[in-house]
Motif scaffolding. Structure first.
Motif, PDB file in Angstrom:
ATOM      1  N   MET A   1      70.884  -7.433  82.040  1.00 53.70           N
ATOM      2  CA  MET A   1      71.376  -8.091  83.239  1.00 53.70           C
ATOM      3  C   MET A   1      70.195  -8.279  84.185  1.00 53.70           C
ATOM      4  O   MET A   1      69.424  -7.352  84.422  1.00 53.70           O
ATOM      5  N   ASP A   2      70.053  -9.452  84.690  1.00 52.47           N
ATOM      6  CA  ASP A   2      69.001  -9.775  85.649  1.00 52.47           C
ATOM      7  C   ASP A   2      69.463  -9.366  87.038  1.00 52.47           C
ATOM      8  O   ASP A   2      70.424  -9.925  87.570  1.00 52.47           O
ATOM      9  N   ALA A   3      68.801  -8.378  87.620  1.00 50.29           N
ATOM     10  CA  ALA A   3      69.190  -7.875  88.946  1.00 50.29           C
ATOM     11  C   ALA A   3      69.017  -8.913  90.043  1.00 50.29           C
ATOM     12  O   ALA A   3      69.554  -8.747  91.134  1.00 50.29           O
ATOM     13  N   CYS A   4      68.284  -9.984  89.761  1.00 51.81           N
ATOM     14  CA  CYS A   4      68.070 -11.036  90.764  1.00 51.81           C
ATOM     15  C   CYS A   4      68.791 -12.326  90.413  1.00 51.81           C
ATOM     16  O   CYS A   4      68.727 -13.295  91.156  1.00 51.81           O
ATOM     17  N   GLY A   5      69.472 -12.349  89.286  1.00 48.92           N
ATOM     18  CA  GLY A   5      70.173 -13.550  88.854  1.00 48.92           C
ATOM     19  C   GLY A   5      71.593 -13.576  89.377  1.00 48.92           C
ATOM     20  O   GLY A   5      72.007 -12.717  90.157  1.00 48.92           O
ATOM     21  N   PRO A   6      72.364 -14.550  88.931  1.00 55.91           N
ATOM     22  CA  PRO A   6      73.765 -14.629  89.354  1.00 55.91           C
ATOM     23  C   PRO A   6      74.519 -13.371  88.922  1.00 55.91           C
ATOM     24  O   PRO A   6      74.249 -12.806  87.864  1.00 55.91           O
ATOM     25  N   ASP A   7      75.459 -12.954  89.757  1.00 57.91           N
ATOM     26  CA  ASP A   7      76.264 -11.763  89.453  1.00 57.91           C
ATOM     27  C   ASP A   7      77.244 -12.098  88.340  1.00 57.91           C
ATOM     28  O   ASP A   7      78.221 -12.796  88.558  1.00 57.91           O
ATOM     29  N   ARG A   8      76.971 -11.600  87.157  1.00 62.09           N
ATOM     30  CA  ARG A   8      77.876 -11.826  86.024  1.00 62.09           C
ATOM     31  C   ARG A   8      78.692 -10.574  85.708  1.00 62.09           C
ATOM     32  O   ARG A   8      79.500 -10.575  84.795  1.00 62.09           O
ATOM     33  N   LEU A   9      78.472  -9.503  86.454  1.00 63.01           N
ATOM     34  CA  LEU A   9      79.215  -8.267  86.198  1.00 63.01           C
ATOM     35  C   LEU A   9      80.643  -8.359  86.713  1.00 63.01           C
ATOM     36  O   LEU A   9      81.570  -7.905  86.062  1.00 63.01           O
ATOM     37  N   GLY A  10      80.799  -8.900  87.911  1.00 62.98           N
ATOM     38  CA  GLY A  10      82.118  -9.058  88.468  1.00 62.98           C
ATOM     39  C   GLY A  10      82.854  -7.755  88.722  1.00 62.98           C
ATOM     40  O   GLY A  10      84.074  -7.729  88.700  1.00 62.98           O
ATOM     41  N   ARG A  11      82.138  -6.677  88.943  1.00 60.70           N
ATOM     42  CA  ARG A  11      82.763  -5.394  89.243  1.00 60.70           C
ATOM     43  C   ARG A  11      81.837  -4.557  90.106  1.00 60.70           C
ATOM     44  O   ARG A  11      80.670  -4.898  90.281  1.00 60.70           O
ATOM     45  N   SER A  12      82.371  -3.473  90.630  1.00 60.53           N
ATOM     46  CA  SER A  12      81.568  -2.589  91.472  1.00 60.53           C
ATOM     47  C   SER A  12      81.542  -1.196  90.857  1.00 60.53           C
ATOM     48  O   SER A  12      82.317  -0.881  89.957  1.00 60.53           O
ATOM     49  N   PHE A  13      80.636  -0.369  91.366  1.00 58.90           N
ATOM     50  CA  PHE A  13      80.382   0.944  90.787  1.00 58.90           C
ATOM     51  C   PHE A  13      80.314   2.008  91.886  1.00 58.90           C
ATOM     52  O   PHE A  13      79.901   1.708  93.010  1.00 58.90           O
ATOM     53  N   PRO A  14      80.656   3.251  91.570  1.00 56.94           N
ATOM     54  CA  PRO A  14      80.551   4.318  92.558  1.00 56.94           C
ATOM     55  C   PRO A  14      79.114   4.782  92.767  1.00 56.94           C
ATOM     56  O   PRO A  14      78.806   5.435  93.755  1.00 56.94           O
ATOM     57  N   VAL A  24      58.889  -3.960  91.708  1.00 53.80           N
ATOM     58  CA  VAL A  24      58.190  -5.028  90.984  1.00 53.80           C
ATOM     59  C   VAL A  24      58.836  -6.398  91.201  1.00 53.80           C
ATOM     60  O   VAL A  24      58.378  -7.383  90.643  1.00 53.80           O
ATOM     61  N   ILE A  25      59.876  -6.447  92.014  1.00 51.65           N
ATOM     62  CA  ILE A  25      60.534  -7.718  92.306  1.00 51.65           C
ATOM     63  C   ILE A  25      59.724  -8.465  93.364  1.00 51.65           C
ATOM     64  O   ILE A  25      59.429  -7.917  94.420  1.00 51.65           O
ATOM     65  N   LEU A  29      62.404 -12.878  95.733  1.00 56.35           N
ATOM     66  CA  LEU A  29      63.635 -12.571  95.006  1.00 56.35           C
ATOM     67  C   LEU A  29      64.381 -11.355  95.571  1.00 56.35           C
ATOM     68  O   LEU A  29      65.456 -11.013  95.083  1.00 56.35           O
ATOM     69  N   ARG A  30      63.825 -10.718  96.575  1.00 54.11           N
ATOM     70  CA  ARG A  30      64.454  -9.506  97.117  1.00 54.11           C
ATOM     71  C   ARG A  30      65.825  -9.780  97.729  1.00 54.11           C
ATOM     72  O   ARG A  30      66.718  -8.942  97.629  1.00 54.11           O
ATOM     73  N   ALA A  31      66.030 -10.931  98.330  1.00 52.82           N
ATOM     74  CA  ALA A  31      67.346 -11.240  98.909  1.00 52.82           C
ATOM     75  C   ALA A  31      68.405 -11.329  97.810  1.00 52.82           C
ATOM     76  O   ALA A  31      69.539 -10.862  97.994  1.00 52.82           O
ATOM     77  N   ALA A  32      68.057 -11.896  96.670  1.00 46.47           N
ATOM     78  CA  ALA A  32      68.999 -11.979  95.551  1.00 46.47           C
ATOM     79  C   ALA A  32      69.295 -10.586  95.000  1.00 46.47           C
ATOM     80  O   ALA A  32      70.447 -10.263  94.678  1.00 46.47           O
ATOM     81  N   TYR A  33      68.268  -9.751  94.907  1.00 46.92           N
ATOM     82  CA  TYR A  33      68.458  -8.364  94.464  1.00 46.92           C
ATOM     83  C   TYR A  33      69.402  -7.643  95.424  1.00 46.92           C
ATOM     84  O   TYR A  33      70.348  -6.988  95.008  1.00 46.92           O
ATOM     85  N   SER A  67      64.380  -2.026 105.147  1.00 47.65           N
ATOM     86  CA  SER A  67      64.627  -3.391 105.628  1.00 47.65           C
ATOM     87  C   SER A  67      65.736  -4.068 104.824  1.00 47.65           C
ATOM     88  O   SER A  67      66.478  -4.892 105.363  1.00 47.65           O
ATOM     89  N   LEU A  68      65.865  -3.719 103.561  1.00 48.84           N
ATOM     90  CA  LEU A  68      66.884  -4.335 102.716  1.00 48.84           C
ATOM     91  C   LEU A  68      68.252  -3.668 102.847  1.00 48.84           C
ATOM     92  O   LEU A  68      69.271  -4.348 102.789  1.00 48.84           O
ATOM     93  N   PHE A  69      68.276  -2.335 103.021  1.00 45.53           N
ATOM     94  CA  PHE A  69      69.532  -1.620 102.846  1.00 45.53           C
ATOM     95  C   PHE A  69      69.946  -0.662 103.959  1.00 45.53           C
ATOM     96  O   PHE A  69      71.022  -0.074 103.878  1.00 45.53           O
ATOM     97  N   GLU A  70      69.148  -0.510 104.982  1.00 41.44           N
ATOM     98  CA  GLU A  70      69.481   0.483 106.006  1.00 41.44           C
ATOM     99  C   GLU A  70      70.808   0.181 106.699  1.00 41.44           C
ATOM    100  O   GLU A  70      71.525   1.104 107.098  1.00 41.44           O
ATOM    101  N   ALA A  71      71.173  -1.071 106.828  1.00 35.84           N
ATOM    102  CA  ALA A  71      72.428  -1.419 107.496  1.00 35.84           C
ATOM    103  C   ALA A  71      73.648  -1.048 106.654  1.00 35.84           C
ATOM    104  O   ALA A  71      74.719  -0.801 107.193  1.00 35.84           O
TER     105      ALA A  71
END
Length: 83
Positions: A1-14, A24-25, A29-33, A67-71
């Motif tokens: 699964m490409d962490a920066c590509g379209p979301d093909r998982l369609g589910r969430s995880f705990p 290394v991204i 591409l960080r916004a997509a990640y 900067s990406l996730f603190e919020a």
């Protein structure tokens, strides 16, 4: 699964573990990640991020993560290690 590509998982995880992906991204591409990590996160998800010091020094790696996730995620612990 490409962490920066379209979301093909369609589910969430705990829990989501990133062991050596984000640092290394390319900047452009960080916004997509970020979008995918948030899409894969259920309420209360724990997100564990491990960034290598071979790409960014620890203070810069922490700044990128914040900067990406603190919020969205509480930073419970930030430690540094040399790989």
């Amino acid at each position: 699964m490409d962490a920066c590509g379209p979301d093909r998982l369609g589910r969430s995880f705990p829990a989501i573990v990133d062991s050596g992906c984000l640092h290394v991204i390319p900047r452009e591409l960080r916004a997509a990640y970020r979008r995918n990590v948030l899409a894969w996160s259920a309420p209360g998800t724990r997100y564990l991020l491990r960034m290598g010091d071979d790409v960014f020094p620890p203070p810069e790696a922490e700044a990128i993560a914040r900067s990406l996730f603190e919020a969205e995620f509480a930073f419970e612990s930030v430690t540094t290690e040399t790989f």
